[in-house]
Scaffold this motif. Structure first.
Motif, short mmCIF file in Angstrom:
data_model
loop_
_atom_site.label_atom_id
_atom_site.label_comp_id
_atom_site.label_asym_id
_atom_site.label_seq_id
_atom_site.Cartn_x
_atom_site.Cartn_y
_atom_site.Cartn_z
N VAL A 16 0.85 -1.19 0.00
CA VAL A 16 0.00 0.00 0.00
C VAL A 16 0.89 1.24 0.00
O VAL A 16 1.56 1.53 0.99
CB VAL A 16 -0.93 0.02 1.23
CG1 VAL A 16 -1.94 1.16 1.10
CG2 VAL A 16 -1.64 -1.32 1.40
N ASP A 17 0.87 1.99 -1.10
CA ASP A 17 1.69 3.20 -1.22
C ASP A 17 1.11 4.07 -2.32
O ASP A 17 0.78 3.56 -3.40
CB ASP A 17 3.14 2.84 -1.53
CG ASP A 17 4.10 3.97 -1.21
OD1 ASP A 17 3.80 5.13 -1.56
OD2 ASP A 17 5.17 3.71 -0.62
N ASP A 18 0.98 5.36 -2.06
CA ASP A 18 0.43 6.26 -3.07
C ASP A 18 1.48 6.71 -4.08
O ASP A 18 1.14 7.36 -5.07
CB ASP A 18 -0.22 7.48 -2.41
CG ASP A 18 0.80 8.33 -1.66
OD1 ASP A 18 1.64 7.75 -0.93
OD2 ASP A 18 0.76 9.57 -1.78
N ALA A 44 -8.07 3.41 1.81
CA ALA A 44 -9.42 3.01 1.42
C ALA A 44 -9.38 1.84 0.44
O ALA A 44 -10.16 0.88 0.56
CB ALA A 44 -10.15 4.20 0.80
N GLU A 45 -8.48 1.91 -0.53
CA GLU A 45 -8.36 0.81 -1.50
C GLU A 45 -7.83 -0.44 -0.81
O GLU A 45 -8.25 -1.56 -1.13
CB GLU A 45 -7.44 1.23 -2.64
CG GLU A 45 -7.40 0.21 -3.77
CD GLU A 45 -6.53 0.64 -4.93
OE1 GLU A 45 -6.38 -0.15 -5.87
OE2 GLU A 45 -6.00 1.78 -4.89
N ASP A 61 2.74 2.19 3.55
CA ASP A 61 3.35 3.52 3.65
C ASP A 61 2.66 4.31 4.76
O ASP A 61 1.43 4.27 4.90
CB ASP A 61 3.22 4.25 2.32
CG ASP A 61 3.93 5.59 2.32
OD1 ASP A 61 4.95 5.72 3.03
OD2 ASP A 61 3.46 6.51 1.63
N VAL A 62 3.43 5.04 5.54
CA VAL A 62 2.86 5.82 6.64
C VAL A 62 2.19 7.09 6.13
O VAL A 62 1.05 7.40 6.47
CB VAL A 62 3.94 6.17 7.68
CG1 VAL A 62 3.41 7.17 8.70
CG2 VAL A 62 4.42 4.91 8.38
N MET A 63 2.89 7.84 5.27
CA MET A 63 2.41 9.16 4.84
C MET A 63 1.63 9.02 3.54
O MET A 63 2.21 8.94 2.45
CB MET A 63 3.59 10.12 4.66
CG MET A 63 4.42 10.30 5.92
SD MET A 63 3.46 11.02 7.28
CE MET A 63 3.17 12.66 6.63
N GLU A 67 -6.55 8.70 5.04
CA GLU A 67 -6.16 7.89 6.21
C GLU A 67 -4.70 7.46 6.08
O GLU A 67 -4.30 6.88 5.08
CB GLU A 67 -7.06 6.66 6.30
CG GLU A 67 -6.82 5.82 7.55
CD GLU A 67 -7.75 4.62 7.64
OE1 GLU A 67 -7.83 4.02 8.73
OE2 GLU A 67 -8.38 4.28 6.62
N SER A 68 -3.91 7.77 7.10
CA SER A 68 -2.48 7.43 7.05
C SER A 68 -2.27 5.95 7.31
O SER A 68 -3.16 5.25 7.81
CB SER A 68 -1.72 8.25 8.09
OG SER A 68 -2.00 7.77 9.40
#
Length: 236
Positions: A16-18, A44-45, A61-63, A67-68
């Motif tokens: 999970v990472d943007d 969310a995803e 990923d934290v940042m 939602e973090s």
């Protein structure tokens, strides 16, 4: 966007990472090293993926916008979701940030930027720790709870008590040698933490006490030995 890479009979990782570029590179490297990878670009995803599929481990990923990763970790633990090991990726790796991650329920962390070889090594170590021990011993009484190290299960008076991978590794180590004092250094090595993060052991002990102690503020079973470390003293 989500990109799913399949490796047959491999541990299934939710990444999970943007940051699409970093996630693509990490996902490709993990796939090449024997992992099945499902990607999500937000918390969310990730929640959607968690409802639809089963995973062996989450890399988070934290940042992130919304939602973090820290909030998602805490929420999953509070929801009593299956105790899937969670590794946090973070550019904020001060001791305070790391301890906040462990307090939320993470099992490990890795600072950005990172060497992908280190990520693979951390994940493999976490998966090993999450496996129940092969040696079978009789259940250890901890008041109204009992710990079966052979099954890797902590059973309360009414139901099974979920443990994170780090909590299970910590309790298994202490239960294998009851009444023996373990230093923070020794316990950190057991959990695969480096020397800088020995204080994270205190966080894991605090979390574990909440699950085995009638009053975590006055521990009967998992006791502190001042200046030395921790000791597990089972009993009725």
């Amino acid at each position: 966007m989500t990109d799913i890479c399949f490796t047959e009979d491999a541990p299934h990782i939710l990444l999970v990472d943007d940051d699409a570029r970093l996630a693509a590179l990490a996902g490709r490297y993990l796939s090449e090293n024997g992992f099945r990878v499902t990607r999500a670009a937000s918390a969310a995803e990730a929640r959607v993926k968690l409802r639809a599929m089963e995973f062996d481990l989450m890399v988070l990923d934290v940042m992130m916008p919304g939602e973090s990763g820290l909030d998602l970790t805490g929420s999953l633990r509070a929801e009593r979701a299956p105790a899937m090991p969670i590794l946090l990726l973070t550019a904020r790796d001060t001791p305070e940030d790391v301890l906040a991650g462990f307090e939320a329920g993470a099992d490990d962390y890795l600072g950005k930027p990172f060497d992908p070889r280190v990520l693979v090594a951390r994940l493999r170590a976490m998966l090993r720790r999450a496996q129940p021990p092969t040696a079978t011993t009789g259940p250890l009484k901890l008041g109204e709870a009992s710990f079966d190290s052979g099954r890797g299960e902590l059973i309360g008076p009414n139901s099974r008590i979920r443990l994170t991978g780090a909590e299970l590794a910590l309790l298994t180590t202490l239960a294998a040698h009851p009444h023996e004092v373990f230093s923070r250094e020794a316990l950190a090595a057991t959990l695969g933490l480096d020397d800088v993060n020995e204080r994270a052991i205190d966080v894991q002990v605090t979390r574990l006490r909440r699950k085995i102690e009638p009053d975590p503020r006055e521990p009967r079973f998992l006791q502190t030995v001042r200046g030395k470390g921790y000791v597990l003293k089972p009993g009725p």
